[in-house]
Design a protein around this motif. Structure first.
Motif, PDB file in Angstrom:
ATOM      1  N   LYS A 173      92.236  21.769  52.935  1.00  0.00           N
ATOM      2  CA  LYS A 173      93.433  21.707  53.799  1.00  0.00           C
ATOM      3  C   LYS A 173      94.556  20.909  53.148  1.00  0.00           C
ATOM      4  N   ASN A 174      94.168  19.766  52.578  1.00  0.00           N
ATOM      5  CA  ASN A 174      95.183  18.918  51.946  1.00  0.00           C
ATOM      6  C   ASN A 174      95.852  19.618  50.765  1.00  0.00           C
ATOM      7  N   THR A 175      95.037  20.290  49.955  1.00  0.00           N
ATOM      8  CA  THR A 175      95.580  20.953  48.768  1.00  0.00           C
ATOM      9  C   THR A 175      96.501  22.111  49.173  1.00  0.00           C
ATOM     10  N   VAL A 176      96.102  22.829  50.217  1.00  0.00           N
ATOM     11  CA  VAL A 176      96.955  23.914  50.724  1.00  0.00           C
ATOM     12  C   VAL A 176      98.266  23.340  51.281  1.00  0.00           C
ATOM     13  N   ALA A 177      98.164  22.181  51.930  1.00  0.00           N
ATOM     14  CA  ALA A 177      99.370  21.556  52.486  1.00  0.00           C
ATOM     15  C   ALA A 177     100.356  21.172  51.380  1.00  0.00           C
ATOM     16  N   VAL A 178      99.835  20.770  50.216  1.00  0.00           N
ATOM     17  CA  VAL A 178     100.719  20.347  49.128  1.00  0.00           C
ATOM     18  C   VAL A 178     101.216  21.552  48.317  1.00  0.00           C
ATOM     19  N   MET A 179     100.286  22.383  47.860  1.00  0.00           N
ATOM     20  CA  MET A 179     100.637  23.435  46.892  1.00  0.00           C
ATOM     21  C   MET A 179     100.649  24.849  47.489  1.00  0.00           C
ATOM     22  N   GLY A 180     100.424  24.972  48.788  1.00  0.00           N
ATOM     23  CA  GLY A 180     100.530  26.280  49.433  1.00  0.00           C
ATOM     24  C   GLY A 180     101.989  26.645  49.687  1.00  0.00           C
ATOM     25  N   GLY A 181     102.201  27.611  50.564  1.00  0.00           N
ATOM     26  CA  GLY A 181     103.549  28.163  50.719  1.00  0.00           C
ATOM     27  C   GLY A 181     104.400  27.576  51.831  1.00  0.00           C
ATOM     28  N   GLU A 182     103.867  26.601  52.580  1.00  0.00           N
ATOM     29  CA  GLU A 182     104.638  26.133  53.743  1.00  0.00           C
ATOM     30  C   GLU A 182     106.030  25.616  53.375  1.00  0.00           C
ATOM     31  N   ASP A 183     106.089  24.829  52.326  1.00  0.00           N
ATOM     32  CA  ASP A 183     107.389  24.257  51.955  1.00  0.00           C
ATOM     33  C   ASP A 183     108.363  25.327  51.446  1.00  0.00           C
ATOM     34  N   TRP A 184     107.854  26.283  50.710  1.00  0.00           N
ATOM     35  CA  TRP A 184     108.698  27.405  50.230  1.00  0.00           C
ATOM     36  C   TRP A 184     109.308  28.121  51.445  1.00  0.00           C
ATOM     37  N   GLN A 185     108.437  28.397  52.426  1.00  0.00           N
ATOM     38  CA  GLN A 185     108.911  29.061  53.645  1.00  0.00           C
ATOM     39  C   GLN A 185     109.967  28.207  54.365  1.00  0.00           C
ATOM     40  N   MET A 186     109.732  26.905  54.423  1.00  0.00           N
ATOM     41  CA  MET A 186     110.703  26.009  55.068  1.00  0.00           C
ATOM     42  C   MET A 186     112.052  26.054  54.371  1.00  0.00           C
ATOM     43  N   TRP A 187     112.023  26.047  53.059  1.00  0.00           N
ATOM     44  CA  TRP A 187     113.264  26.147  52.287  1.00  0.00           C
ATOM     45  C   TRP A 187     114.018  27.427  52.664  1.00  0.00           C
ATOM     46  N   VAL A 188     113.316  28.547  52.626  1.00  0.00           N
ATOM     47  CA  VAL A 188     113.986  29.821  52.902  1.00  0.00           C
ATOM     48  C   VAL A 188     114.498  29.844  54.346  1.00  0.00           C
ATOM     49  N   THR A 219     104.503  14.573  51.504  1.00  0.00           N
ATOM     50  CA  THR A 219     104.654  13.983  52.826  1.00  0.00           C
ATOM     51  C   THR A 219     105.263  15.048  53.724  1.00  0.00           C
ATOM     52  N   HIS A 220     104.572  15.375  54.809  1.00  0.00           N
ATOM     53  CA  HIS A 220     105.071  16.447  55.672  1.00  0.00           C
ATOM     54  C   HIS A 220     106.360  15.999  56.354  1.00  0.00           C
ATOM     55  N   PRO A 221     107.402  16.834  56.283  1.00  0.00           N
ATOM     56  CA  PRO A 221     108.707  16.388  56.774  1.00  0.00           C
ATOM     57  C   PRO A 221     108.759  16.204  58.295  1.00  0.00           C
ATOM     58  N   ASP A 222     107.913  16.897  59.026  1.00  0.00           N
ATOM     59  CA  ASP A 222     107.981  16.803  60.483  1.00  0.00           C
ATOM     60  C   ASP A 222     107.047  15.728  61.044  1.00  0.00           C
ATOM     61  N   THR A 223     105.865  15.572  60.418  1.00  0.00           N
ATOM     62  CA  THR A 223     104.877  14.635  60.970  1.00  0.00           C
ATOM     63  C   THR A 223     104.791  13.328  60.192  1.00  0.00           C
ATOM     64  N   GLY A 224     105.319  13.318  58.979  1.00  0.00           N
ATOM     65  CA  GLY A 224     105.202  12.119  58.141  1.00  0.00           C
ATOM     66  C   GLY A 224     103.827  11.951  57.511  1.00  0.00           C
ATOM     67  N   GLN A 225     102.927  12.887  57.799  1.00  0.00           N
ATOM     68  CA  GLN A 225     101.579  12.800  57.225  1.00  0.00           C
ATOM     69  C   GLN A 225     101.620  13.041  55.713  1.00  0.00           C
ATOM     70  N   ARG A 226     100.838  12.243  54.971  1.00  0.00           N
ATOM     71  CA  ARG A 226     100.836  12.362  53.515  1.00  0.00           C
ATOM     72  C   ARG A 226      99.564  13.067  53.045  1.00  0.00           C
ATOM     73  N   PHE A 227      99.746  14.159  52.334  1.00  0.00           N
ATOM     74  CA  PHE A 227      98.615  14.946  51.829  1.00  0.00           C
ATOM     75  C   PHE A 227      98.471  14.768  50.324  1.00  0.00           C
ATOM     76  N   LYS A 228      97.216  14.724  49.856  1.00  0.00           N
ATOM     77  CA  LYS A 228      96.948  14.671  48.415  1.00  0.00           C
ATOM     78  C   LYS A 228      96.194  15.927  48.012  1.00  0.00           C
ATOM     79  N   SER A 229      96.675  16.604  46.984  1.00  0.00           N
ATOM     80  CA  SER A 229      95.938  17.787  46.535  1.00  0.00           C
ATOM     81  C   SER A 229      94.846  17.361  45.558  1.00  0.00           C
ATOM     82  N   VAL A 230      93.777  18.131  45.504  1.00  0.00           N
ATOM     83  CA  VAL A 230      92.694  17.835  44.560  1.00  0.00           C
ATOM     84  C   VAL A 230      92.333  19.105  43.786  1.00  0.00           C
ATOM     85  N   LEU A 231      91.724  18.900  42.621  1.00  0.00           N
ATOM     86  CA  LEU A 231      91.319  20.028  41.780  1.00  0.00           C
ATOM     87  C   LEU A 231      89.807  20.069  41.747  1.00  0.00           C
TER      88      LEU A 231
END
Ligand code: NAI
Ligand code: NA
Length: 395
Positions: free
Chosen positions: A189-204, A144-156
């Motif tokens: 897009k959804n998979t990148v939103a979940v398992m990409g680097g955005e959250d790591w960057q936000m943490w740092v 769930t994106h912390p700023d928009t509340g949008q929920r993303f699902k990753s797929v394989l």
């Protein structure tokens, strides 16, 4: 209660506290014999309760006496219903760490949220002042994106065209063909939103803005590449796009850390049985052949062996041995030419009938059950256990 495994496909609905504890103790004992010279001292691990993240926490704590804060998302026990394995792992780790005089606290919640980030920062400020290592080892199917509340699902899924190959149901040993239809642009897009680097960057960014990163701070996140066999569904599939994004993020983070002489790396790790990887089609069959080959060659590793080598031979060693794309490679033994040539040869001959001989299905299955604390050597599963275990350092 007596706790038995209850499996549904690639998940297990129960976990055994004593088995999880034994797994943690085995990892602690492995690291005690392999100290990390000049290792980290104050460490935050995101995704600290299972797999590579747990191994990272144990390596930091028992390899170099580090104070550790672990963040994870685990299900607590209720009367008659066991907790998730990461809960029991964390309980066992923190109980032992406290006995041994090590600082160890944890936060159980959604690490993607701003709230968990704020709570973690407050804890660092109150107890440690700053951290010198952040391990980012989160694996999740949703965000769930912390700023928009949008929920993303990753797929394989593969990208571009349908992928057809062999896979195995490791409960029955049946090898069969599966076809996976390609993902859409939205899936990517959804998979990148979940398992990409955005959250790591936000943490740092948030840790840095709060002033809790030490000089010479390091951060590492985990990626996977794998062979051409699994490429269509992994590295060139939707999850691969997320890993491309994660790897690119390492450079952005490194730039943002220049003023504190900080460093950001991605480490490419070996394919292993974890809750995250058992959900990926084709990978379990690949892993059972890979295990067979690597065990025969005497170069098989689990999470703790991998992370010990990451700390001792790369991150805290003289030379990180980065590849041409700036990544740390501890998948080097998996990717060895002789290993991959043998796996490919086996792959071309594997059927339901030949798998027991060609592959290490037993090893796969045992590792899978071990994730949940079952089939662990030295544990008496007939003995009554208390499912209501607490995590001593839980905030
Ligand atoms: P895992 O499933 O064992 O661990 C995932 C961790 O993330 C757990 O601690 C879980 O509690 C935590 N988590 C999940 N959702 C969360 C949330 N919303 N908030 C807080 N914590 C959350 O996974 P594994 O396999 O150790 O994966 C870790 C990383 O290593 C991933 O990036 C994965 O892609 C990578 N990797 C895995 C490989 C494998 O074969 N298993 C190979 C190479 C890299
Ligand atoms: Na070292």
């Amino acid at each position: 209660m007596i706790i038995e495994p209850k499996t549904r496909g690639f998940i297990c609905l129960t976990a055994h506290p004593k088995g999880c504890e034994q797994n943690v103790m085995n990892q602690i004992n492995y690291i005690k014999e392999r100290p990390v010279a000049n290792g980290p001292k104050k460490v935050l691990v995101i995704g600290a309760s299972t797999g590579f993240g747990l191994a990272s926490r144990i390596t930091a704590a028992y390899g170099s006496n580090a104070a550790t804060i672990g963040a994870f998302f685990e299900k607590p026990p209720t009367e008659g219903r066991p907790a998730s394995p990461g809960w029991y792992n964390s309980a066992a780790f923190e109980a032992q760490a406290h006995k041994d005089g090590l600082y160890a606290k944890s936060i159980n919640g959604d690490a993607f949220s701003n709230q968990v980030k704020a709570q973690t920062i407050d804890l660092i400020k109150a107890d440690l002042g700053e951290i010198d290592l952040l391990v980012y080892s989160l694996a999740s199917p949703v965000r769930t994106h912390p700023d928009t509340g949008q929920r993303f699902k990753s797929v394989l899924k593969p990208i571009g065209s349908t992928f057809t190959n062999n896979t195995v149901d490791f409960h029955t040993g049946e090898v069969k063909n599966i076809s996976i239809a390609p993902g859409s642009d939205q899936d990517i897009k959804n998979t990148v939103a979940v398992m990409g680097g955005e959250d790591w960057q936000m943490w740092v960014n948030q840790l840095k803005a709060a002033g809790v990163l030490s000089n010479d701070f390091k951060t590492v996140a985990y990626s996977y590449i794998g062979p051409s066999l699994t490429e269509a569904v992994y590295r060139k599939g939707t999850i691969g796009r997320a890993k491309d994004h994660l790897e690119a993020t390492a450079f952005n983070i490194a730039d943002a850390l220049k003023d504190i002489n900080g460093q950001a790396y991605v480490s490419v790790n070996k394919a292993l049985v974890t809750q995250a990887s058992s959900a990926i089609p084709v990978i379990p069959l690949y892993i059972s052949l890979l295990y067979k080959v690597m065990k025969e060659k005497g170069i098989h590793e689990g999470c703790i062996e991998q992370i010990e080598r990451l700390f001792n031979a790369r991150l805290y060693a003289e030379n990180l041995e980065l590849d041409e794309a700036g990544r740390i490679r501890i998948d080097d033994w998996e990717m060895r030419h002789d290993v991959q040539a043998k796996v490919l040869e086996l792959w071309n001959n594997v059927t339901t009938d030949t798998l027991p001989k060609l592959g290490d299905l037993k090893g796969y299955e045992t590792d899978f059950y071990n994730l949940f604390g079952f089939k662990v050597d030295g544990v008496d599963y007939k003995k009554d256990v208390n499912e209501m275990v607490e995590i001593p350092g839980l905030q």
